[in-house]
Design a protein around this motif. Sequence first.
Motif: not given
Length: 274
Positions: A94-96, A131-132, A169-171
């Motif tokens: 999610a960060r990557w 998307v989360g 993630g949401t973004s």
Amino acid sequence: MLGRAVDDISTGSDSEYSNSWISWFLSSKGNEYFCEVEEDYILDRFNLTGLNNEVSNYAQALDLITDNLDDDIQDELRGALDVQARLLYGLIHARWIVTARGLAKMLDKFKRVDFGRCPRVLCQSQPLLPVGLSDTPYEKSVKLYCGRCEDVYSPKSSRHGSIDGAYFGTSFPHLLFLVYPSLLPPKSGPVDPTPTSRGIENDSSRKSRRVKEEPEISEGVGETASTASVALKAERYRPRIYGFQLNETAKLQRWQEAVRDRQIVRLEALEDLS
């Protein structure tokens, strides 16, 4: 997905582990939405800040992901570690995917339509993006976002539908369209399967979208809700980047909600007369 992890492990061979845990994970059925996170990113502990509080046996799970786990670990312990390794890899993923290199990898998957196409007829098979609905694990499963109708859908496959939404993630999809604005689809006309030079749609064309009519539905047995009350309860997806609603989308949604509110007033007046 986590429940299936141990079953998948029991059928895996030692040779699959000896090659690469990440390669094995990405090749497993149901993990087609994920992209490969570069090892340099994983080995930089700054990128993993805070994840030790999210994952049990964090150090051993990280060793498993990076293929540094001792061979002495018993099979049953290795199966439990794999569950934590999947969680850790998902949170790292999610960060990557919101980094420049991660976005580029997910862009390739988007162009190959790896995430499927929008089921809405008027979207004309617009490719989707994962998307989360929450950035916290174990809360919401992954959904698929359509940049054309700006709504979210459940994956067709139950394997994909069981993936945790926090692993994307949401973004992510909104950040991808922000970085690659030429990919933002139009609200009308045919879909370009390989968009490369289309710009962002202006406000006037956005406002030309029709406001969908909410059908009258039943609440409970023998009880029919009014159209106005149904419209007031209707939920809608709000695209956000790091918790902040997108400016252009926010303006469009405020306009749509103003139109909806005026329509609700008319409906209530008609229901009072009837």
